[in-house]
Design a protein around this motif. Structure first.
Motif, PDB file in Angstrom:
ATOM      1  N   TYR A 131      37.477  52.640  34.239  1.00  0.00           N
ATOM      2  CA  TYR A 131      36.327  53.425  33.824  1.00  0.00           C
ATOM      3  C   TYR A 131      36.763  54.748  33.239  1.00  0.00           C
ATOM      4  CZ  TYR A 131      33.540  50.310  36.776  1.00  0.00           C
ATOM      5  OH  TYR A 131      32.942  49.214  37.362  1.00  0.00           O
ATOM      6  N   ASP A 147      40.202  40.114  28.230  1.00  0.00           N
ATOM      7  CA  ASP A 147      39.534  41.323  28.684  1.00  0.00           C
ATOM      8  C   ASP A 147      38.196  41.488  27.979  1.00  0.00           C
ATOM      9  OD1 ASP A 147      42.602  43.317  28.772  1.00  0.00           O
ATOM     10  OD2 ASP A 147      41.868  41.703  30.062  1.00  0.00           O
ATOM     11  N   GLY A 207      34.837  44.536  27.722  1.00  0.00           N
ATOM     12  CA  GLY A 207      34.509  45.901  28.061  1.00  0.00           C
ATOM     13  C   GLY A 207      33.409  46.476  27.205  1.00  0.00           C
ATOM     14  N   THR A 232      28.872  50.624  36.546  1.00  0.00           N
ATOM     15  CA  THR A 232      29.600  49.513  37.129  1.00  0.00           C
ATOM     16  C   THR A 232      29.668  48.373  36.131  1.00  0.00           C
ATOM     17  OG1 THR A 232      28.828  50.089  39.360  1.00  0.00           O
ATOM     18  CG2 THR A 232      29.770  47.901  39.050  1.00  0.00           C
ATOM     19  N   ILE A 233      30.869  47.904  35.861  1.00  0.00           N
ATOM     20  CA  ILE A 233      31.047  46.770  34.970  1.00  0.00           C
ATOM     21  C   ILE A 233      31.298  45.522  35.808  1.00  0.00           C
ATOM     22  CG2 ILE A 233      33.532  47.202  34.666  1.00  0.00           C
ATOM     23  CD1 ILE A 233      33.180  46.221  31.750  1.00  0.00           C
ATOM     24  N   THR A 234      30.658  44.441  35.429  1.00  0.00           N
ATOM     25  CA  THR A 234      30.827  43.166  36.115  1.00  0.00           C
ATOM     26  C   THR A 234      30.974  42.054  35.086  1.00  0.00           C
ATOM     27  OG1 THR A 234      28.420  42.869  36.308  1.00  0.00           O
ATOM     28  CG2 THR A 234      29.571  43.861  38.182  1.00  0.00           C
ATOM     29  N   ARG A 235      31.443  40.931  35.564  1.00  0.00           N
ATOM     30  CA  ARG A 235      31.709  39.788  34.707  1.00  0.00           C
ATOM     31  C   ARG A 235      31.331  38.530  35.475  1.00  0.00           C
ATOM     32  NH1 ARG A 235      37.562  39.394  31.644  1.00  0.00           N
ATOM     33  NH2 ARG A 235      37.092  37.616  30.252  1.00  0.00           N
ATOM     34  N   ALA A 247      34.153  51.323  29.950  1.00  0.00           N
ATOM     35  CA  ALA A 247      34.635  50.527  31.065  1.00  0.00           C
ATOM     36  C   ALA A 247      35.199  49.221  30.547  1.00  0.00           C
ATOM     37  CB  ALA A 247      33.509  50.245  32.073  1.00  0.00           C
ATOM     38  N   THR A 248      36.205  48.712  31.234  1.00  0.00           N
ATOM     39  CA  THR A 248      36.775  47.413  30.908  1.00  0.00           C
ATOM     40  C   THR A 248      36.982  46.611  32.179  1.00  0.00           C
ATOM     41  OG1 THR A 248      39.074  48.208  30.995  1.00  0.00           O
ATOM     42  CG2 THR A 248      37.960  48.280  28.858  1.00  0.00           C
ATOM     43  N   ILE A 249      37.069  45.311  32.011  1.00  0.00           N
ATOM     44  CA  ILE A 249      37.354  44.413  33.123  1.00  0.00           C
ATOM     45  C   ILE A 249      38.213  43.274  32.594  1.00  0.00           C
ATOM     46  CG2 ILE A 249      35.160  43.177  32.783  1.00  0.00           C
ATOM     47  CD1 ILE A 249      35.117  42.771  35.866  1.00  0.00           C
ATOM     48  N   THR A 296      39.101  46.585  37.062  1.00  0.00           N
ATOM     49  CA  THR A 296      38.235  47.405  36.223  1.00  0.00           C
ATOM     50  C   THR A 296      38.876  48.739  35.906  1.00  0.00           C
ATOM     51  OG1 THR A 296      37.079  48.279  38.167  1.00  0.00           O
ATOM     52  CG2 THR A 296      36.144  46.328  37.108  1.00  0.00           C
TER      53      THR A 296
END
Length: 119
Positions: free
Chosen positions: A59, A33, A35, A68-71, A49-51, A57
């Motif tokens: 929030y 993970d 974030g 917005t979290i992205t990976r 936020a985590t992904i 995701t």
């Protein structure tokens, strides 16, 4: 060992946008993970936020609809797009990575990057 290097913090006016990036290096195969957390002066560190490694995701309520979290595909970089910034978003933002490797839990933190939103 995992190292996290952050970039993208700065000073913006209310309503503006910033994009934070965090690049992981080292034993990145361990990462599950990733974030972002933040800590305002005099306050506790809180989740932003985590992904996870499957793309799910999570929030904080205070940022839903704005952040917005992205990976990336190799899962070595995590980004946080922050739109509609408010003065209350002002804080030090910390990148975080967690792993479960060989049945051991590991946590890694970036050094923090300052985000200041002026009114």
């Amino acid at each position: 060992q995992v190292q996290l290097v952050e970039s993208g913090g700065g000073l913006v006016e209310a309503g503006g946008s910033l994009r934070l990036s965090c690049a992981a290096s080292g034993s990145t195969f361990r990462i599950d993970d990733m974030g972002w957390y933040r800590q305002a002066p005099g306050k506790q560190r809180e989740l932003v936020a985590t992904i996870n490694n499957g793309g799910s995701t999570n929030y904080a309520d205070s940022v839903k609809g704005r952040f917005t979290i992205t990976r990336d595909n190799d899962k070595n970089t995590v980004n946080l797009q922050m739109n509609g910034l408010k003065p209350e978003d002002t804080a030090d933002y910390f990148c975080h990575a967690g792993s479960n490797y060989q049945r051991k839990l590991y946590e890694y933190w970036g050094q923090g990057t300052q985000v200041t939103v002026s009114s």
